[in-house]
Design a protein around this motif. Structure first.
Motif, short mmCIF file in Angstrom:
data_model
loop_
_atom_site.label_atom_id
_atom_site.label_comp_id
_atom_site.label_asym_id
_atom_site.label_seq_id
_atom_site.Cartn_x
_atom_site.Cartn_y
_atom_site.Cartn_z
N SER A 195 0.83 -1.19 0.00
CA SER A 195 0.00 0.00 0.00
C SER A 195 0.87 1.24 0.00
N GLY A 196 0.40 2.27 -0.68
CA GLY A 196 1.13 3.53 -0.70
C GLY A 196 2.12 3.67 -1.83
N PHE A 197 2.33 2.60 -2.59
CA PHE A 197 3.27 2.65 -3.70
C PHE A 197 2.50 2.55 -5.02
N ASN A 198 3.12 3.01 -6.07
CA ASN A 198 2.50 2.87 -7.40
C ASN A 198 2.78 1.48 -7.93
N LEU B 197 11.68 3.49 -4.36
CA LEU B 197 12.46 2.26 -4.43
C LEU B 197 11.56 1.09 -4.77
N ARG B 198 10.28 1.23 -4.45
CA ARG B 198 9.30 0.24 -4.85
C ARG B 198 8.21 0.94 -5.63
N GLY B 199 7.82 0.33 -6.74
CA GLY B 199 6.76 0.88 -7.56
C GLY B 199 7.23 1.99 -8.47
N ASN B 200 6.28 2.57 -9.21
CA ASN B 200 6.52 3.60 -10.22
C ASN B 200 7.11 2.96 -11.47
N LEU C 92 4.18 10.46 -4.30
CA LEU C 92 3.55 9.70 -3.23
C LEU C 92 4.43 9.74 -1.98
N GLU C 93 3.97 10.43 -0.96
CA GLU C 93 4.77 10.56 0.26
C GLU C 93 5.05 9.20 0.90
N GLN C 94 4.07 8.28 0.78
CA GLN C 94 4.25 6.95 1.38
C GLN C 94 5.35 6.17 0.68
#
Length: 448
Positions: A345-348, A374-377, A362-364
């Motif tokens: 949760s909180g990541f793309n 570092l995770r997602g996007n 995304l601040e999370q």
């Protein structure tokens, strides 16, 4: 994002058939939506990337994988279409396009309508199989017959990314964006991408054998690494930052490329990132289904060759992070309490958006180390080649999943992208591609 219910990764020591069914149906529906975005059946007989199969292969491949693995472990007794289950069984990983052209004739003989019908038959067969599961003997471990089913679902999630990258290379006129696929907002240029110090520490690579989630063979094993203090950029390198490299003649300066990458650049006359579209004195951006104004605050998406060239342009000490450095920056030192970033949760990830998002948006998605995304996007290219961890063993159901790629021709990436789903979006997943391949992948810079 697509209007497809989210399904958590099943915990294989306590899941039930409804959780498995939800997880399966999400994978199937995402892949269906992608394939249905093609408006002309003839497009299935093209390969938008010369290093990949014809698109019709990917229409049939995931479905065939379910049947072949289920039959092998006795979950199913009868084949549905033996010819398809041979034709669409094995993928490709060529170094050059001419290595795969010989298999195209067989694929061209398959009718698109027949493959769609086959997919529906497979879908119904797997739904029936899952709904028929009663009193599942838990946990579902690597020797359990249902491991084959979980493998097939995770395999489909992986191929969703593969197919999305191919579809993204088709002309937009051949596509219809699925309903509810919304790109992330863009805010223009970003703040300065400063460097952050990551203090030294020990990291432990390798997924525990008794982990409660599915894992591929390459994830298991053991490696303890003592990581020295290093610096890494707070954000992934953006389109705006990479534009400076392009304007400075980075693609024309052989000093930034080694022999192999320079030969690739010359052969294909590459002058800018693949998803940049020259437009007057600037560039537009190719999103999944549309050409849009350049989102300069999105992370740039390049292959490994281009990432390394940018690092050389930035300076002699600049490089990509190693796998161990990425783990230290993402999860902290071995033995430390798990950070919130172990959750998704909180990541793309999992199609939070149907595109990358602006770096730092995304601040999370800021890790305790201070680095974002570092995770997602987008996936993050690493400096390492793929190597097995100590204790690696191939799984009998897919012996060639990773072993053929233990060479110097496949570079690692980490973290997942906006379209990454399943255990591929989780902590222990290890990913790799040839350096000239494209994925939804970018990079950040580092130095010791």
């Amino acid at each position: 994002m697509p209007n497809i219910p989210f399904a958590k990764v099943p915990q294989l020591d306590k899941c039930d058939r409804q959780e498995i069914l939800d997880y399966f149906q999400r994978a199937w529906q995402i892949e269906d939506d992608l394939m249905k975005s093609l408006v002309d059946s003839e497009t299935f007989y093209t390969n938008p990337d010369p290093l990949r199969n014809l698109l019709i292969f990917y229409l049939g491949h995931s479905a065939v994988f379910y049947i072949n693995k289920a039959i092998r472990v006795g979950l199913l007794e009868q084949r549905i279409h033996p010819d398809f289950e041979r034709l669409f069984e094995i993928g490709v990983d060529p170094e050059k396009p001419d290595e795969i052209e010989s298999i195209f004739d067989g694929l061209r003989q398959a009718e698109v309508t027949a493959v769609w019908h086959y997919r529906e038959q497979v879908y119904q067969a797997i739904v029936k199989l899952i709904k028929g599961l009663t009193n599942i003997a838990l946990p579902i471990n690597q020797e359990h017959p249902l491991w084959a089913l979980m493998m097939a679902i995770e395999h489909q999630y992986i191929h969703i990314e593969t197919s999305s990258m191919l579809i993204r290379q088709l002309p937009v006129a051949k596509l219809q964006r699925p309903p509810n696929w919304q790109y992330a907002p863009t805010n223009g240029y970003t703040n300065t991408n400063g460097m952050v110090e990551i203090k030294h520490g020990k990291v432990h690579l390798g997924k525990p054998q008794d982990s409660a989630t599915y894992g591929w063979d390459i994830e298991y094993g053991d490696r303890l690494v003592d990581v020295a203090t290093f610096q890494a950029s707070k954000y992934l390198v953006t389109n705006a930052e990479f534009l400076d490299f392009v304007k400075d003649g980075g693609y024309a300066n052989q000093a930034y490329w080694d022999e192999r990458s320079w030969a690739w650049r010359q052969q294909h006359q590459v002058q800018h990132p693949k998803f940049w579209i020259p437009s007057n004195d600037t560039y537009r951006y190719r999103a999944m289904f549309d050409e849009i104004p350049m989102p300069f605050d999105f992370p740039v998406e390049v292959n490994h060759y281009e990432a390394i060239a940018y690092c050389r342009w930035k300076g002699d000490r600049i490089r990509l992070m190693s796998e161990a450095e990425w783990h230290l920056a993402t999860y902290g030192e071995a033995g430390s309490p798990s950070s919130p970033s172990t959750e998704n949760s909180g990541f793309n990830l999992n199609l939070k958006f149907a595109s990358p998002n602006p770096v730092g948006y995304l601040e999370q998605a800021q890790s305790p180390s201070g680095l974002y995304d570092l995770r997602g996007n987008v996936w993050e290219w690493l400096g390492d080649n793929l190597t097995p961890l100590t204790g690696y063993k191939p799984h009998y159901l897919y012996e060639n999943y990773s072993a053929p790629y233990f060479d110097t021709k496949h570079n690692m990436m980490a973290g997942g992208s906006w379209i990454t789903n399943g255990t591929e979006a989780c902590k222990y997943y290890r990913n790799w591609f040839r350096p000239n391949f494209y994925q939804h992948a970018g990079f950040r810079i580092a130095y010791a």
